[in-house]
Design a protein around this motif. Structure first.
Motif, mmCIF file in Angstrom:
data_model
loop_
_atom_site.group_PDB
_atom_site.id
_atom_site.type_symbol
_atom_site.label_atom_id
_atom_site.label_comp_id
_atom_site.label_asym_id
_atom_site.label_seq_id
_atom_site.Cartn_x
_atom_site.Cartn_y
_atom_site.Cartn_z
ATOM 1 N N GLY A 349 0.803 -1.212 0.000
ATOM 2 C CA GLY A 349 0.000 0.000 0.000
ATOM 3 C C GLY A 349 0.834 1.259 0.000
ATOM 4 O O GLY A 349 0.539 2.225 -0.728
ATOM 5 N N SER A 350 1.903 1.277 0.793
ATOM 6 C CA SER A 350 2.760 2.465 0.850
ATOM 7 C C SER A 350 3.480 2.684 -0.473
ATOM 8 O O SER A 350 3.662 3.818 -0.917
ATOM 9 N N THR A 351 3.887 1.599 -1.137
ATOM 10 C CA THR A 351 4.571 1.729 -2.425
ATOM 11 C C THR A 351 3.639 2.280 -3.490
ATOM 12 O O THR A 351 4.005 3.162 -4.274
ATOM 13 N N LEU A 393 -6.970 11.314 -1.475
ATOM 14 C CA LEU A 393 -6.920 9.863 -1.313
ATOM 15 C C LEU A 393 -5.506 9.405 -0.947
ATOM 16 O O LEU A 393 -5.310 8.617 -0.020
ATOM 17 N N GLY A 394 -4.507 9.919 -1.679
ATOM 18 C CA GLY A 394 -3.131 9.553 -1.377
ATOM 19 C C GLY A 394 -2.691 10.051 -0.017
ATOM 20 O O GLY A 394 -1.996 9.340 0.722
ATOM 21 N N ALA A 395 -3.099 11.272 0.345
ATOM 22 C CA ALA A 395 -2.695 11.836 1.629
ATOM 23 C C ALA A 395 -3.277 11.047 2.792
ATOM 24 O O ALA A 395 -2.593 10.771 3.789
ATOM 25 N N VAL A 396 -4.554 10.663 2.666
ATOM 26 C CA VAL A 396 -5.192 9.892 3.739
ATOM 27 C C VAL A 396 -4.496 8.552 3.929
ATOM 28 O O VAL A 396 -4.270 8.099 5.062
ATOM 29 N N SER A 397 -4.110 7.914 2.824
ATOM 30 C CA SER A 397 -3.477 6.600 2.924
ATOM 31 C C SER A 397 -2.089 6.679 3.528
ATOM 32 O O SER A 397 -1.748 5.928 4.451
ATOM 33 N N ILE A 398 -1.258 7.591 3.027
ATOM 34 C CA ILE A 398 0.133 7.619 3.493
ATOM 35 C C ILE A 398 0.254 8.218 4.886
ATOM 36 O O ILE A 398 1.206 7.925 5.623
ATOM 37 N N ALA A 399 -0.727 9.035 5.289
ATOM 38 C CA ALA A 399 -0.704 9.570 6.649
ATOM 39 C C ALA A 399 -1.205 8.561 7.672
ATOM 40 O O ALA A 399 -1.032 8.758 8.871
ATOM 41 N N GLY A 400 -1.853 7.491 7.186
ATOM 42 C CA GLY A 400 -2.302 6.441 8.097
ATOM 43 C C GLY A 400 -3.665 6.697 8.704
ATOM 44 O O GLY A 400 -3.907 6.352 9.859
ATOM 45 N N LEU A 404 -8.032 3.327 4.793
ATOM 46 C CA LEU A 404 -7.125 2.871 3.743
ATOM 47 C C LEU A 404 -5.980 2.024 4.329
ATOM 48 O O LEU A 404 -5.780 1.982 5.544
ATOM 49 N N PRO A 405 -5.197 1.330 3.452
ATOM 50 C CA PRO A 405 -4.231 0.347 3.953
ATOM 51 C C PRO A 405 -3.157 0.909 4.859
ATOM 52 O O PRO A 405 -2.634 0.186 5.718
ATOM 53 N N GLY A 406 -2.796 2.195 4.686
ATOM 54 C CA GLY A 406 -1.788 2.765 5.566
ATOM 55 C C GLY A 406 -2.222 2.713 7.022
ATOM 56 O O GLY A 406 -1.418 2.427 7.923
ATOM 57 N N PHE A 407 -3.497 2.982 7.274
ATOM 58 C CA PHE A 407 -4.031 2.919 8.635
ATOM 59 C C PHE A 407 -4.022 1.498 9.158
ATOM 60 O O PHE A 407 -3.558 1.229 10.287
ATOM 61 N N ALA A 437 3.117 13.642 8.973
ATOM 62 C CA ALA A 437 2.758 13.479 7.564
ATOM 63 C C ALA A 437 1.444 14.155 7.247
ATOM 64 O O ALA A 437 1.288 14.790 6.187
ATOM 65 N N LEU A 438 0.498 14.066 8.161
ATOM 66 C CA LEU A 438 -0.796 14.719 7.952
ATOM 67 C C LEU A 438 -0.642 16.233 7.882
ATOM 68 O O LEU A 438 -1.244 16.891 7.020
ATOM 69 N N ILE A 439 0.190 16.791 8.756
ATOM 70 C CA ILE A 439 0.418 18.241 8.734
ATOM 71 C C ILE A 439 1.087 18.663 7.430
ATOM 72 O O ILE A 439 0.697 19.643 6.792
ATOM 73 N N ALA A 440 2.118 17.910 7.014
ATOM 74 C CA ALA A 440 2.836 18.250 5.787
ATOM 75 C C ALA A 440 1.926 18.181 4.567
ATOM 76 O O ALA A 440 1.938 19.063 3.699
ATOM 77 N N LEU A 441 1.110 17.142 4.490
ATOM 78 C CA LEU A 441 0.224 16.988 3.333
ATOM 79 C C LEU A 441 -0.920 17.987 3.365
ATOM 80 O O LEU A 441 -1.363 18.466 2.306
ATOM 81 N N ALA A 442 -1.416 18.308 4.563
ATOM 82 C CA ALA A 442 -2.476 19.319 4.663
ATOM 83 C C ALA A 442 -1.953 20.685 4.219
ATOM 84 O O ALA A 442 -2.645 21.440 3.526
#
Length: 537
Positions: A349-351, A393-400, A404-407, A437-442
């Motif tokens: 998922g992260s890849t 969508l990408g931000a939610v996943s990679i931020a966990g 999504l699978p990152g979580f 990661a959430l702060i950076a992507l936001a």
């Protein structure tokens, strides 16, 4: 003999043959080259699915080239982990090659020579590294994918790309030299480079040879850590990946996973005695095991700190790639079947999401004029809903964040850390990484899609859709693959846990590969006899 007996070698032969054919076609027949490259990559995805299906039955697929018995001949071995990595490679490669052939003006593959041939050679190296059964051929496939990546890194030229590419080439050449030196020390001490044979012989090495083996194992750890961008050998990655072309950077998301895979195979299994980490090869585990977890957690922290300080979207994604590698290796460093299964669940998922975000960074940059993907307010593009939705969508996943699978992967890792002496550190770092990661992507999302300036003059209308149809399909394929991992979370988790349990069975691996250990005949499969709850026998 069934064609499925050849499955371990087909993901290597297919891109190799395609690359040769593409070189014969040349760049003048670009349409034919694109069609051949896309068709071959799609066929590779089907082969990877077939390989995964065979591996999911619990079989170790052993392919001995030239019928030479291991450890004297070349053996390709596909287990659950290898099959997962080959499928992940194809799942990223197909959307990326489609995007390279359709996005941009001119398209990415038209900005330099022999893009598709080099792309296929890199797929050959990636797949070969995942299915090889010995360390020397791991080095060979490393060099195949690296040589292709050197040229792909410079594809399209440009001053910044040339500068970063030069550093990339020099550092990787130095790492390759260390790789050879490490192989020489391991061979001198153990007398073999076959992974199955080495796992059996290494615990018996004593005296001076044991010191040589430890030195060789540490050199290999340095090399693999560099490939994986593990702290402190990760500072080269953000500049390199952010300077590369978008399709190249998306494909390079797999390059760090080759390093992760090599650490897992060599220092998790061969020199780590499996997931328990209780006994290892002549003390080699005692040198590597204590290093993995703290370095992985530092990689998480450095990655998220770099993402928060990034000034371009591509560089932000590159730093998040470092953080994702740290997360996977943290699971490896916990040395438990549950932790290994959680890390294997998190890895695909992260890849996929890192590859998706690299392509989105290119799309955003093309539609913001001279500002490119710089994180600064500029006049907004028309109809940003597609881009904003995909970025969210990408931000939610990679931020966990759920669902999504990152979580899900991070939750499994946190559960697996319970009871470990470093549980508090793992919890703190992973939660802090998610928040950062959430702060950076936001921040990036608000600048790119919200804080728009008024245009100084009437601007030329943007296209009605953010991407041409085929390129949009490529981006949506990566997004859909990430969502599919959440929908199929239960079977994916069972597969990941079964793969972790299979890695622990060093004896079963050796029995399938080595004739003297009762292995199968050449070009045959031997059922894996281990049992995993919820997995097929």
């Amino acid at each position: 003999m069934s064609w499925t007996a050849h499955l371990p070698i087909l993901p290597v032969l297919l891109p190799a043959a395609t690359a040769v054919a593409l070189l014969a076609l040349g760049d003048a027949r670009r349409r034919a080259s694109r069609s051949l490259s896309l068709s071959s990559t799609a066929l590779g995805l089907l082969l990877a699915l077939a390989l995964l299906r065979q591996a999911d039955g619990g079989a170790l697929l052993v392919y001995r080239l030239g019928d030479w018995p291991a450890p004297f001949g070349i053996a390709l071995v596909a287990d659950r982990l290898s099959a997962l990595m080959v499928l992940l490679t194809s799942a990223v490669a197909l959307p990326v090659v489609l995007y390279a052939a359709t996005a941009g003006a001119p398209a990415w593959d038209a900005r330099g020579r022999h893009f598709h041939a080099l792309f296929q050679f890199q797929l050959m190296g990636l797949n070969g590294a995942f299915v090889t059964g010995d360390l020397f051929n791991l080095f060979v496939f490393f060099e195949v994918l690296l040589i292709a990546s050197y040229v792909l890194m410079l594809h399209g030229l440009g001053r910044e790309r040339l500068r970063a590419g030069l550093h990339y080439v020099v550092l990787n050449l130095a790492a390759s030299a260390l790789f050879l030196l490490g192989l020489a020390l391991v061979y001198a001490a153990a007398g073999t480079l076959n992974l199955a044979d080495l796992a059996l012989r290494a615990p018996q090495v004593a005296g001076t040879d044991a010191r040589l083996l430890q030195a060789g194992a540490l050199l290999l750890l340095v090399v693999f850590a560099f490939k994986a961008a593990l702290v402190p050998l990760s500072l080269w990655l953000p500049a390199t990946y952010s300077a590369a072309g978008a399709p190249v950077a998306a494909l390079f998301a797999l390059m760090t996973k080759v390093g992760v895979y090599a650490i897992w195979r060599v220092h998790g299994v061969v020199f780590g005695a499996g997931a328990d980490g209780a006994s290892g090869a002549s003390g080699a585990h005692a040198l590597a095991q204590p290093l993995l977890l703290p370095l992985a957690l530092l990689s998480c922290l450095l990655g998220v700190a770099g993402a928060m300080a990034a000034r371009t979207l591509a560089r932000l994604v590159a730093w998040l790639n470092v953080a994702s590698v740290g997360t996977v290796l943290a699971g490896l460093g916990l040395y438990g079947a549950a932790a290994w299964g959680a890390a294997l669940f998190y890895l695909p998922g992260s890849t996929l999401v890192v590859a998706l975000l690299f392509l989105l960074a290119d799309v955003v940059g093309q539609r913001r004029g001279e500002a490119g993907d710089a994180l600064e307010p500029v006049p907004a593009v028309r109809q940003p809903a597609w881009l904003g939705g995909l970025f969210l969508l990408g931000a939610v996943s990679i931020a966990g964040l759920p669902p999504l699978p990152g979580f899900l992967g991070k939750v499994l890792l946190l559960q697996a850390a319970a009871g470990h002496p470093a549980a508090a550190a793992v919890w703190a770092v992973l939660l802090l990484m998610g928040s950062g990661a959430l702060i950076a992507l936001a921040r990036a999302g608000s600048v790119l899609f919200w804080q728009a300036q008024e245009p100084p003059a009437p601007a030329r209308p943007s296209p009605p859709f953010p991407l041409p149809g085929a390129a949009l399909a490529a981006v949506l394929l990566l997004a859909a693959a990430g969502v599919a991992l959440s929908v199929a979370a239960a079977p994916v988790q069972r597969y990941a846990r079964a793969a972790a349990e299979q890695l622990v069975d060093v004896g079963g691996y050796a029995q399938a590969v080595l004739p003297q250990a009762g292995g199968a005949q050449p070009h045959s499969t031997r059922p894996y006899t281990g049992r995993v709850e919820g997995a097929q026998p």
